[in-house]
Structures are given as C-alpha cells and as structure tokens.
Write an enzyme that holds these catalytic residues in place. Structure first.
Site, PDB file in Angstrom:
ATOM      1  CB  CYS A  94      12.599 -14.377  -0.858  1.00 30.14           C
ATOM      2  SG  CYS A  94      11.388 -14.580   0.468  1.00 30.14           S
ATOM      3  CG  ASP A 139      58.275  -2.690 -15.887  1.00 24.04           C
ATOM      4  OD1 ASP A 139      57.574  -1.767 -15.430  1.00 24.04           O
ATOM      5  OD2 ASP A 139      59.419  -2.507 -16.337  1.00 24.04           O
ATOM      6  CB  CYS A 143      17.956 -14.931  -0.991  1.00 25.31           C
ATOM      7  SG  CYS A 143      17.872 -14.442   0.740  1.00 25.31           S
ATOM      8  CG  ASP A 191      13.669 -17.547  -1.806  1.00 24.89           C
ATOM      9  OD1 ASP A 191      14.072 -16.625  -2.540  1.00 24.89           O
ATOM     10  OD2 ASP A 191      14.117 -17.751  -0.663  1.00 24.89           O
ATOM     11  CG  ASP A 220      23.730 -17.470   4.510  1.00 25.79           C
ATOM     12  OD1 ASP A 220      23.079 -16.548   3.998  1.00 25.79           O
ATOM     13  OD2 ASP A 220      23.304 -18.175   5.439  1.00 25.79           O
ATOM     14  CB  CYS A 221      23.328 -14.174   0.779  1.00 26.00           C
ATOM     15  SG  CYS A 221      22.065 -13.430   1.817  1.00 26.00           S
ATOM     16  CG  ASP A 256      56.659  -0.871 -21.395  1.00 26.67           C
ATOM     17  OD1 ASP A 256      56.953   0.093 -22.107  1.00 26.67           O
ATOM     18  OD2 ASP A 256      57.468  -1.442 -20.634  1.00 26.67           O
ATOM     19  CB  THR A 283      61.809  -2.502 -22.028  1.00 20.58           C
ATOM     20  OG1 THR A 283      62.212  -1.902 -23.257  1.00 20.58           O
ATOM     21  CG2 THR A 283      63.019  -3.065 -21.307  1.00 20.58           C
ATOM     22  CB  CYS A 299      23.863 -11.850   5.528  1.00 20.73           C
ATOM     23  SG  CYS A 299      22.834 -13.299   5.272  1.00 20.73           S
TER      24      CYS A 299
END
Length: 709
Positions: free
Chosen positions: A361, A602, A363, A688, A15-16, A405, A407, A19
């Site tokens: 911490c 393009d 996190c 935290d 989740d972060c 550009d 064209t 991890c």
C-alpha cells in the site's frame, strides 16, 4: 453561451495525497469541469464548472461515492475574513463510525465463535464480508471514476482473498486495523490543519469603532472600512492593519512576525491585524479592510501554497500511478510462480501474496512529501517566513548563491547623517544652518539633515522667503545672517576655491561610501556633512550566517562601485555596483549558471530581478508588494530571515528524505519477512498503517522547528 463559475468545497475525510488524487481524477472526468485543485492539507476542492453540464449535486454525489463528505460550498471570491472550518471531532467522524462498526463485528464474531466453535469460520467470514462492504464500494467507485488502483482496492482484494483461502479471522482483523489506520491518519491531518485554524483565531471578530461624535461602537470587523478609526485597549488585538494616530504603547507582534520582543508604537507607526496591545490605549486609523489585512493575506497565501505541489511530490504522484498496479502484478507473481515453477504449496504462497498486497500500500510513500511541505510552510508562517508553495520551499534549500539588492534590503533604505565637520563654529551650528536651508525641501538628504537636527533638539534659524533649489547642485536660502547654501562638492568648487585639506577630507569620506554635502555662508565653506544609507543592524550577522551555511553572497547595486564596495566591505561580502536593470538581470543569469540563486530585494523596484532568480525573496514587513511579488517574503524585515528560510528549507528536505526512507525501508523489511513466511496479514496491515503514522508524526515535528542561530 454559458460561462464556467468557480467554486470551492470543504470536504471531510481527506487525510493524504492519494485521497486528493482520487477526487481530482474523478472531477476531471466530469463534463464542463476544469481547473481542478484538491488540497488534503486544507480539506478543500476548488474547480471551475459549467453548471449547465454538471450540477453541484452531481459533484457532491461523486465525492460521497468515493467515501468523503462534502461539508458545504463557499464563493471563490476572498471573504471578508477567512472562513473557519467546522471543528471536526474525530470520534464523531465517519471513519470513527467505521472503526466502531468493524470492531463490533469482530468482537461479536470472536465471542460467538468462542460459544459456538463449530461456527467459528463462518462467523468471522460473515464479519469480514460485512466489514469490507464500505471499502469495496469505495474501491469500485474509484475504479469507475478513473482510479482503479487505490488503497481500498489492494485492501479489498487482500481481505476477500484471505476469506477465500480460509483465513477469515485474519481478514476481519485486517479490515478493523485498516479502519483504525485511516482514523489515525485523519487525526494527524487535523493536527496539520491546526496551524491555519490558529491563524484565523488571531483576528478578533469585533472592533471598537469611533463615531463622529467621539463615541465607541462595537462592530464586526467585516464592517470596518479604510480610514475608519478604532480604539485598541490594553490587552486587545488590533482588528485590522492600520496606522497609530494617537497614543503610545508596546505591541506584541509575535502572532504576525514571530518576533517575541514587544515593539513601541507611537503616532505614525504601522500596526498589524492580530498583534496584541500591551499597556496603553491606541487610536488607530484603518488602512486595510478585513479581507486584505496581513493575517488574511498570510492565511490565503499559505492555503494556496499548500495546494501547489512541490517537484518531489509531483514525482511521487507520477510514480504512485504505476506503483500500485506494479505491486498487484508482483503479488500475483508471488502467488503463482513458486507453486507452478517450484512445486510450492498454493495456500502458503497465495497467503504470502496477499500479505505482499497489504505491505505494498503506497499511503506512507505518497504522504511523505506533502506532509513535510505542509508542516514546513506552517512552521515558516509562524515565524514570519512566508513561502509561496512547495516548489519555492524545495529550491531555497538548494541555492548556492544569494544576491542582495543594497538599498532597503541590506541597508535601511534612507540616508542618515554620519559625520559633521565644522570648519567655522561648532558642529551643532553647522547642522542647524544646514537644516534651516533644507527645511522646506523633500530631497532624502535634506530630510535626513532635518531629522538629525531634530534629534539633537537644535534651534534652527528662521529663513526669509522660499529656498531656491538647483537640482543636482545645491539648495540656497536667506537667513538672518545672510544667504546660505547646502550643495555638492562640485557646486562648492564652482563658487569658491576649495583648500587641499578640505578636498582630502571630502575624498576620505566619499571613499567610505558616504555622500558629502558642503555647507556655505555666501562663498565661505563653514562645514561638511556626510550621509550614508547605513546597513541594517543584523545585516552583517545575516551575511555571516549565510556564509557559514556554505552559500556565496553578493550585493548587486545600481550605486557607483565605490559606494557599493564601501557598504559591502563593512558587511563582508562582494559588491557589484553601477548595474542598470538590464545589467542586473544579466548578472543574475550568469550566477544562475553555477547553481540555483536567490535574489533578495524590497519587492518594489526589484521585481524583474526577483522573477529572474531561481527564487525571489522580498523584504517588506507585511506590505502588499512583499507578499505578492516574490516567491517568499520576510515579515520581520530582517536580513537574518534569509538564512532562516534556507535552514527551514533544508530541514524540510531532510524530513522528506527521512519520510521516504521510513516508508520504503519498512516496506522492504516486511516484504523480506513476508517472503520467508514470518509476516501475517494483520502484521502486514500494521506495517502499512505504522509507516503512515510514523511518516505523518515525523512531518509534524517540523511544526516546532526553530532555525538555530
């Protein structure tokens, strides 16, 4: 000799960014493992592994030891359709079970302590020691696998220290609140992944394929092959990219391009997978298999972009490697310096040092950048703004110059008839005669003349025999009235005397950036036709919005300077024409000296210039080249999309700095209150957790971002 195989695993519980960093460090220490890439945003681990040296079960065991759950392995090759992750129900997850376990132990200790006050300390100590086991095991496993200074290490040391100094009740509360915080982070990470899940849901799983006998058969979209014909009924989603062969209907392309206004699709029009047919039945010839349709490419591109790290994220990762050990040293100094140097109370300062550990911490700091980048990439994809990674997203917000550009980028990419000057007969007669001569040629100017005659529904005279084309000069054909030609002014001057007023008219039209052709019957000039590759409808507005943002805008073109200046003058920007590819690259290098530059092309013949710029942006309407050549692509194929990209980047950069300020600001405030004895351990862990949740919630705001007009 063995070869390494590439595999990708889905992992539950990341989740972060910290991890992901733990898993990445552990994998890099395994023999035969290389090219490790971990994305917490998509919940995946990709790596190359020599299975003779490291087996799959060893990899999965290492992941479990760190506290995460491998959900399965998918081949590295791109599947027919992106695999949909199993729906993670947060209250059934491993982290939810940890919350329930730590909460139950705390509740039991609380009730039992109320019934048996004399056992109060021992009961909370037991609850804390049992609750800390899963986190301590993860801390030890991380240390053994190369990550000794993790959030679990800080929390375990703080909780065990609290038990040791007689604050067992606070230790139990801290562990429970930490478990709750981890669960909240998981829920937030799931919200961030929802954007990719929504894209996967856009593609229908079945299609109505037409058989040779003209019947329809329902088949899985994976079975569709190129040139298969499918029926798309009103209300159905287009199963894969294709071209309309029969029927007419309005199609809602908002799921792909973000454009809310339905687009009329008739025979010959392109349609994208996932777009919604509104009111008429269409018969579509498939041009891309399911694995390569627009939605599939967008999903894979966004996933790859989320796996790549932005410069700010890489910087924070480097900082976090020494930040945590430095925090532990600082906390240790708080514990021992005041008692030894100033005679402070040992228990008081040990308690404050433990609170400092929890506050320190990292996190919230570590997640501040990747969370914002992931949300910014997803928000862009929803609006047809595809960005290939955090580095490109960051750079876009810093560009000082945008080079276009001409064209196909600022202009439509094909000429149109703008003026008809009839010197004999009417305008329609001149155009019809020119269309008759040009009808059987493929030159862009000839095609534009035929198209203009068709739009006016003119009766085009018949020709006798094939036309004769002299490249760069003229096309001649025999009509009922005699020979007629359409050619350049120079060709006309070679065959007849061009009067002064006609020459002046030609010069005036050419000064407007138009190409002039002369229509002749024999040696008599009957009319002039001017053509120009006209600017896109939103080109002027797109240039104006960039200037309003303080960005310099310039057009780089291979056309002659007069034509380039004429187009640029109508759009309000500077033009530099007659640039061969080498000269265009040199001009980009020169502009780059003043600051980051974005090149917009393009995506086909502008590849060198796109690569040379700080960031390349392709206009391509979902084509393969547009998605693969540059750092970003505009699915809407609109010039204003460049301004939208820059605004989105600046909003993301602003969000990143807001997150960093939130993370460090809250820590600074609570560090001060801790040193003065105001902050308790449970308040420290709340600080935290609160910072992490605030940072994540702030990043998720970007998912709803819409550039202001």
């Amino acid at each position: 000799m063995t070869t390494a195989s590439t595999m990708k695993l889905q992992i539950e519980g990341m989740d972060c960014a910290s991890c992901a960093l733990k898993i990445e460090t552990a994998m890099q220490r395994l023999p035969g493992v290389s090219d490790v890439s971990v994305s917490y945003a998509s919940g995946t681990l990709a790596l190359s592994v020599d299975e003779d040296r490291t087996q799959l079960h060893t990899i999965e065991d290492k992941i479990r030891a760190l506290g995460y759950q491998p959900l399965g392995i998918a081949p590295a090759a791109k599947p027919a359709l992106p695999a949909k992750r199993a729906k993670e129900i947060w209250w059934k997850s491993m982290k939810a079970r940890l919350v329930a376990m730590t909460g139950a132990l705390f509740a039991v200790a609380l009730i039992a302590g109320w019934l048996m006050p004399e056992w109060d300390t021992w009961l909370f100590a037991s609850a804390a020691l049992i609750s800390i086991v899963p986190f301590a095991r993860r801390a030890i496993s991380g240390a053994l696998q190369g990550s000794p200074f993790t959030i679990e290490t800080l929390m375990s040391v703080a909780a065990l220290g609290a038990v040791a100094i007689g604050e067992a009740e606070e230790a139990a509360v801290v562990i429970f609140l930490f478990a709750v915080g981890e669960l909240l982070e998981t829920v937030a990470a799931g919200r961030a992944r929802a954007g990719i899940e929504a894209l996967i849901d856009l593609v229908p799983r079945t299609a109505l394929r037409l058989t040779v006998a003209g019947e329809t058969v329902s088949v899985p979209v994976e079975e569709l092959a190129i040139d298969d014909r499918v029926v798309v009924r009103p209300g159905d989603r287009v199963p894969s990219d294709g071209v309309v062969e029969e029927g007419a209907s309005e199609v809602n392309e908002a799921p792909v391009t973000g454009e809310s206004v339905p687009v009329l699709k008739e025979a010959g029009a392109k349609v994208f997978a996932g777009s919604i047919n509104a009111n008429g039945e269409l018969r579509v010839r498939i041009t891309h298999a399911a694995a390569d349709n627009t939605i599939a490419r967008i999903i894979h591109m966004v996933e790859e972009a989320q796996e790549s790290k932005a410069p700010t994220a890489r910087l924070i990762d480097r900082v976090s490697r020494w930040y945590t050990p430095a925090a532990m040293v600082f906390a240790a100094l708080i514990m021992i310096v005041p008692p030894l140097a100033f005679g402070g109370d040992w228990m008081t300062w040990v308690y404050r040092g433990l609170a400092t550990l929890l506050i320190a911490c990292p996190c919230a700091l570590v997640i501040s950048t990747p969370a914002a980048i992931a949300s910014g990439l997803a928000a862009g994809a929803r609006q047809g703004l595809l960005i290939k990674g955090g580095a490109a997203l960051e750079t876009l917000g810093k560009v000082t110059t945008v080079a276009f550009d001409k064209t196909g980028t600022l202009t439509r990419g094909h000429p149109r008839v703008t003026d008809i000057v009839a010197l004999a007969g009417s305008e329609d007669e001149v155009l019809a005669k020119a269309a008759a001569v040009e009808r059987n040629v493929s030159h862009p100017l000839g095609l534009a003349i035929v198209e203009a005659a068709t739009q006016r529904a003119l009766a085009v005279p018949a020709t006798f025999g094939g036309g004769l084309a002299v490249p760069g000069k003229a096309v001649t054909a025999r009509l009922k009235s005699g020979f007629a030609s359409v050619g350049s002014p120079r060709h006309a001057a070679e065959h007849t005397d061009v009067e002064t007023d006609i020459r002046d008219r030609i010069h005036a039209l050419e000064s407007e950036g138009k190409t002039v052709v002369v229509v002749m019957a024999g040696k008599t000039i009957e009319g002039l036709i001017a053509l120009r590759d006209e600017p896109r409808d939103d080109a002027a507005a797109g240039v104006r919005r960039l200037k309003d943002q303080g960005v310099s805008v310039v057009m780089l073109s291979g056309d002659n300077q007069r034509t380039a200046s004429a187009i640029a003058g109508t759009l309000g920007l500077e033009a530099r024409g007659e640039l061969l590819p080498d000269a265009k690259l040199a001009e980009i290098a020169r502009l780059k000296e003043a600051g980051p530059i974005a090149m917009v092309g393009d995506g086909i013949n502008d590849a060198p210039a796109l690569a040379a710029a700080s960031v390349g942006i392709a206009m391509g309407g979902g084509t393969d080249v547009a998605l693969e050549t540059a750092d970003a692509a505009l699915l809407r194929d609109r010039v204003e999309g460049v301004a939208d990209l820059i605004l989105l980047s600046r909003a993301t950069l602003g969000n990143i700095w807001q997150n960093i300020t939130l993370a460090l600001g809250l820590k600074a405030v609570f560090l001060a209150t801790t040193l003065f004895g105001v902050t308790t351990l449970w308040m420290a862990i709340l600080a935290d957790t609160g910072a992490t949740v605030l940072v994540t919630a702030n990043a998720l705001r970007l998912l709803a971002y819409r550039p202001s007009r």
